[in-house]
Design a protein around this motif. Sequence first.
Motif, PDB file in Angstrom:
ATOM      1  N   ALA A  21       0.848  -1.194   0.000  1.00 49.02           N
ATOM      2  CA  ALA A  21       0.000   0.000   0.000  1.00 49.02           C
ATOM      3  C   ALA A  21       0.886   1.247   0.000  1.00 49.02           C
ATOM      4  CB  ALA A  21      -0.929  -0.010   1.210  1.00 49.02           C
ATOM      5  N   GLU A  22       1.941   1.208   0.810  1.00 48.35           N
ATOM      6  CA  GLU A  22       2.862   2.350   0.907  1.00 48.35           C
ATOM      7  C   GLU A  22       3.612   2.543  -0.424  1.00 48.35           C
ATOM      8  OE1 GLU A  22       5.602   1.949   4.155  1.00 48.35           O
ATOM      9  OE2 GLU A  22       6.698   3.724   3.467  1.00 48.35           O
ATOM     10  N   LYS A  23       4.114   1.442  -0.957  1.00 51.28           N
ATOM     11  CA  LYS A  23       4.920   1.498  -2.186  1.00 51.28           C
ATOM     12  C   LYS A  23       4.126   2.050  -3.375  1.00 51.28           C
ATOM     13  CE  LYS A  23       7.779  -1.654  -5.008  1.00 51.28           C
ATOM     14  NZ  LYS A  23       8.924  -0.801  -5.221  1.00 51.28           N
ATOM     15  N   TYR A  24       2.848   1.656  -3.491  1.00 50.99           N
ATOM     16  CA  TYR A  24       2.049   2.059  -4.656  1.00 50.99           C
ATOM     17  C   TYR A  24       1.025   3.156  -4.332  1.00 50.99           C
ATOM     18  CZ  TYR A  24       4.336  -1.933  -6.757  1.00 50.99           C
ATOM     19  OH  TYR A  24       5.297  -2.791  -7.215  1.00 50.99           O
ATOM     20  N   GLY A  25       1.082   3.707  -3.117  1.00 50.07           N
ATOM     21  CA  GLY A  25       0.172   4.799  -2.752  1.00 50.07           C
ATOM     22  C   GLY A  25      -1.282   4.373  -2.699  1.00 50.07           C
ATOM     23  N   LEU A  26      -1.549   3.188  -2.166  1.00 50.40           N
ATOM     24  CA  LEU A  26      -2.920   2.657  -2.118  1.00 50.40           C
ATOM     25  C   LEU A  26      -3.449   2.628  -0.687  1.00 50.40           C
ATOM     26  CD1 LEU A  26      -2.230  -0.420  -4.455  1.00 50.40           C
ATOM     27  CD2 LEU A  26      -3.291   1.754  -5.122  1.00 50.40           C
ATOM     28  N   ALA A  27      -4.780   2.631  -0.567  1.00 54.23           N
ATOM     29  CA  ALA A  27      -5.413   2.476   0.747  1.00 54.23           C
ATOM     30  C   ALA A  27      -5.384   0.998   1.126  1.00 54.23           C
ATOM     31  CB  ALA A  27      -6.852   2.965   0.675  1.00 54.23           C
ATOM     32  N   TYR A  28      -5.650   0.706   2.390  1.00 55.69           N
ATOM     33  CA  TYR A  28      -5.555  -0.673   2.866  1.00 55.69           C
ATOM     34  C   TYR A  28      -6.825  -1.069   3.605  1.00 55.69           C
ATOM     35  CZ  TYR A  28      -3.963  -4.420   6.040  1.00 55.69           C
ATOM     36  OH  TYR A  28      -3.853  -5.570   6.756  1.00 55.69           O
ATOM     37  N   PHE A  29      -7.382  -2.230   3.266  1.00 51.64           N
ATOM     38  CA  PHE A  29      -8.562  -2.740   3.969  1.00 51.64           C
ATOM     39  C   PHE A  29      -8.288  -4.162   4.463  1.00 51.64           C
ATOM     40  CE2 PHE A  29     -13.504  -3.339   3.638  1.00 51.64           C
ATOM     41  CZ  PHE A  29     -13.561  -3.512   5.020  1.00 51.64           C
ATOM     42  N   ASP A  30      -8.213  -4.289   5.774  1.00 53.23           N
ATOM     43  CA  ASP A  30      -8.055  -5.599   6.412  1.00 53.23           C
ATOM     44  C   ASP A  30      -9.469  -6.147   6.658  1.00 53.23           C
ATOM     45  OD1 ASP A  30      -7.838  -7.637   8.259  1.00 53.23           O
ATOM     46  OD2 ASP A  30      -6.869  -6.419   9.803  1.00 53.23           O
ATOM     47  N   THR A  31      -9.939  -7.031   5.773  1.00 53.05           N
ATOM     48  CA  THR A  31     -11.339  -7.475   5.861  1.00 53.05           C
ATOM     49  C   THR A  31     -11.620  -8.347   7.088  1.00 53.05           C
ATOM     50  OG1 THR A  31     -10.908  -9.366   4.412  1.00 53.05           O
ATOM     51  CG2 THR A  31     -11.745  -7.344   3.369  1.00 53.05           C
ATOM     52  N   GLY A  32     -10.564  -8.914   7.687  1.00 53.61           N
ATOM     53  CA  GLY A  32     -10.755  -9.681   8.927  1.00 53.61           C
ATOM     54  C   GLY A  32     -11.357  -8.809  10.021  1.00 53.61           C
ATOM     55  N   MET A  33     -11.117  -7.488   9.903  1.00 54.15           N
ATOM     56  CA  MET A  33     -11.657  -6.562  10.913  1.00 54.15           C
ATOM     57  C   MET A  33     -13.179  -6.596  10.957  1.00 54.15           C
ATOM     58  SD  MET A  33      -9.236  -3.200  10.474  1.00 54.15           S
ATOM     59  CE  MET A  33     -10.064  -2.238  11.737  1.00 54.15           C
ATOM     60  N   THR A  34     -13.812  -6.826   9.813  1.00 49.46           N
ATOM     61  CA  THR A  34     -15.286  -6.826   9.804  1.00 49.46           C
ATOM     62  C   THR A  34     -15.811  -7.990  10.654  1.00 49.46           C
ATOM     63  OG1 THR A  34     -15.367  -8.101   7.732  1.00 49.46           O
ATOM     64  CG2 THR A  34     -15.443  -5.700   7.527  1.00 49.46           C
ATOM     65  N   TYR A  35     -15.154  -9.150  10.541  1.00 47.14           N
ATOM     66  CA  TYR A  35     -15.579 -10.332  11.320  1.00 47.14           C
ATOM     67  C   TYR A  35     -15.184 -10.183  12.787  1.00 47.14           C
ATOM     68  CZ  TYR A  35     -16.398 -12.107   6.696  1.00 47.14           C
ATOM     69  OH  TYR A  35     -16.868 -12.250   5.411  1.00 47.14           O
ATOM     70  N   ARG A  36     -13.994  -9.606  13.008  1.00 46.04           N
ATOM     71  CA  ARG A  36     -13.571  -9.369  14.399  1.00 46.04           C
ATOM     72  C   ARG A  36     -14.541  -8.405  15.080  1.00 46.04           C
ATOM     73  NH1 ARG A  36      -8.305 -10.806  16.193  1.00 46.04           N
ATOM     74  NH2 ARG A  36      -7.296 -12.060  14.592  1.00 46.04           N
ATOM     75  N   ALA A  37     -15.036  -7.420  14.336  1.00 49.17           N
ATOM     76  CA  ALA A  37     -15.970  -6.433  14.904  1.00 49.17           C
ATOM     77  C   ALA A  37     -17.272  -7.122  15.325  1.00 49.17           C
ATOM     78  CB  ALA A  37     -16.251  -5.327  13.889  1.00 49.17           C
ATOM     79  N   VAL A  38     -17.783  -8.012  14.489  1.00 52.95           N
ATOM     80  CA  VAL A  38     -19.016  -8.730  14.835  1.00 52.95           C
ATOM     81  C   VAL A  38     -18.772  -9.610  16.073  1.00 52.95           C
ATOM     82  CG1 VAL A  38     -20.682 -10.471  14.059  1.00 52.95           C
ATOM     83  CG2 VAL A  38     -19.928  -8.689  12.477  1.00 52.95           C
ATOM     84  N   GLY A  39     -17.657 -10.346  16.069  1.00 54.96           N
ATOM     85  CA  GLY A  39     -17.339 -11.224  17.207  1.00 54.96           C
ATOM     86  C   GLY A  39     -17.234 -10.439  18.499  1.00 54.96           C
ATOM     87  N   LEU A  40     -16.515  -9.312  18.460  1.00 58.52           N
ATOM     88  CA  LEU A  40     -16.300  -8.539  19.685  1.00 58.52           C
ATOM     89  C   LEU A  40     -17.582  -7.843  20.147  1.00 58.52           C
ATOM     90  CD1 LEU A  40     -14.284  -7.683  21.849  1.00 58.52           C
ATOM     91  CD2 LEU A  40     -13.730  -5.678  20.453  1.00 58.52           C
ATOM     92  N   ALA A  41     -18.332  -7.300  19.202  1.00 62.79           N
ATOM     93  CA  ALA A  41     -19.578  -6.604  19.580  1.00 62.79           C
ATOM     94  C   ALA A  41     -20.511  -7.581  20.297  1.00 62.79           C
ATOM     95  CB  ALA A  41     -20.257  -6.031  18.337  1.00 62.79           C
ATOM     96  N   MET A  42     -20.585  -8.808  19.804  1.00 62.40           N
ATOM     97  CA  MET A  42     -21.452  -9.810  20.438  1.00 62.40           C
ATOM     98  C   MET A  42     -20.927 -10.172  21.830  1.00 62.40           C
ATOM     99  SD  MET A  42     -22.499 -12.367  17.336  1.00 62.40           S
ATOM    100  CE  MET A  42     -23.844 -13.172  18.237  1.00 62.40           C
ATOM    101  N   ASN A 118      -6.157   6.062  -4.907  1.00 61.43           N
ATOM    102  CA  ASN A 118      -6.399   5.604  -6.281  1.00 61.43           C
ATOM    103  C   ASN A 118      -6.641   4.120  -6.414  1.00 61.43           C
ATOM    104  OD1 ASN A 118      -6.478   7.793  -7.919  1.00 61.43           O
ATOM    105  ND2 ASN A 118      -4.233   7.984  -8.007  1.00 61.43           N
ATOM    106  N   GLY A 119      -6.727   3.466  -5.287  1.00 63.72           N
ATOM    107  CA  GLY A 119      -6.916   2.018  -5.317  1.00 63.72           C
ATOM    108  C   GLY A 119      -6.710   1.467  -3.924  1.00 63.72           C
ATOM    109  N   ALA A 120      -6.740   0.158  -3.803  1.00 60.87           N
ATOM    110  CA  ALA A 120      -6.650  -0.431  -2.468  1.00 60.87           C
ATOM    111  C   ALA A 120      -5.948  -1.780  -2.480  1.00 60.87           C
ATOM    112  CB  ALA A 120      -8.057  -0.602  -1.887  1.00 60.87           C
ATOM    113  N   VAL A 121      -5.345  -2.080  -1.333  1.00 60.71           N
ATOM    114  CA  VAL A 121      -4.832  -3.420  -1.074  1.00 60.71           C
ATOM    115  C   VAL A 121      -5.784  -4.045  -0.070  1.00 60.71           C
ATOM    116  CG1 VAL A 121      -2.892  -4.809  -0.296  1.00 60.71           C
ATOM    117  CG2 VAL A 121      -2.463  -2.583  -1.329  1.00 60.71           C
TER     118      VAL A 121
END
Length: 218
Positions: A21-42, A118-121
């Motif tokens: 992401a740093e090398k190519y100037g891209l944003a980063y989305f760790d999709t595991g966070m979405t599942y971790r958020a559901v697990g923790l909220a519960m 301009n894009g994402a990893v």
Amino acid sequence: MIITIDGPAAAGKGTLAAKLAEKYGLAYFDTGMTYRAVGLAMTLDGRDINDAAAAEEYARKLTFPQMLELAKNPEFRSSKNGVAASVVSAYPGVRQALLQMQRDFALNPVFADGTPANGAVYDGRDTGTVVCPQADFKFFITASPEIRAERRFKELQAKGMETPYAEVLADMKARDERDSKRAAAPLKPAEDAVIMDNSELNIEEMVGVAAGVIDAHK
Ligand code: DC
């Protein structure tokens, strides 16, 4: 440009994703966070993560800002919450509910401070197969369970969490089993993914291999 990096827990996806992401100037989305958020909220609400209907309801209500808020909780990255995330991620209704949020990020990628990119990893388990099958570059990273457990153990130790190595390894194996055997979007490389086993590679070497692939076709 969209890059996906999939693979089992603690294979080094996050580190590679951040470097690319740093090398190519891209944003980063760790999709595991979405599942971790559901697990923790519960868990915080005292709900049973084995209740698929309740998990789906939590997933449907989750917003991106709520996920970032939950991520501030020290338990978010714990081994225990990793297992909870893995349990809820096996419910097809939960995956379906989170998919839109995951896909939307590719349409409007933003850096952590909210400025547009301009894009994402992406990193996760099914980002090259389900979330972004249209990605420009796909990587699948793996390493032995023992090496991954050792890395995760050191990471947790550095954060002051005293989880015994044997427990981290057992959690890792249980998650591998659940993530790869589940019926909904099981962990597997996309047909057009470049597969890298990093048991013997350090991070710089991994970045070198991935950047070589990207630069050759960009
Ligand atoms: O990458 P992680 O350890 O934060 O992921 C936590 C759990 O979320 C993992 O065990 C399986 C699930 N997951 C998934 O099913 N699909 C993804 N794209 C990302 C994570």
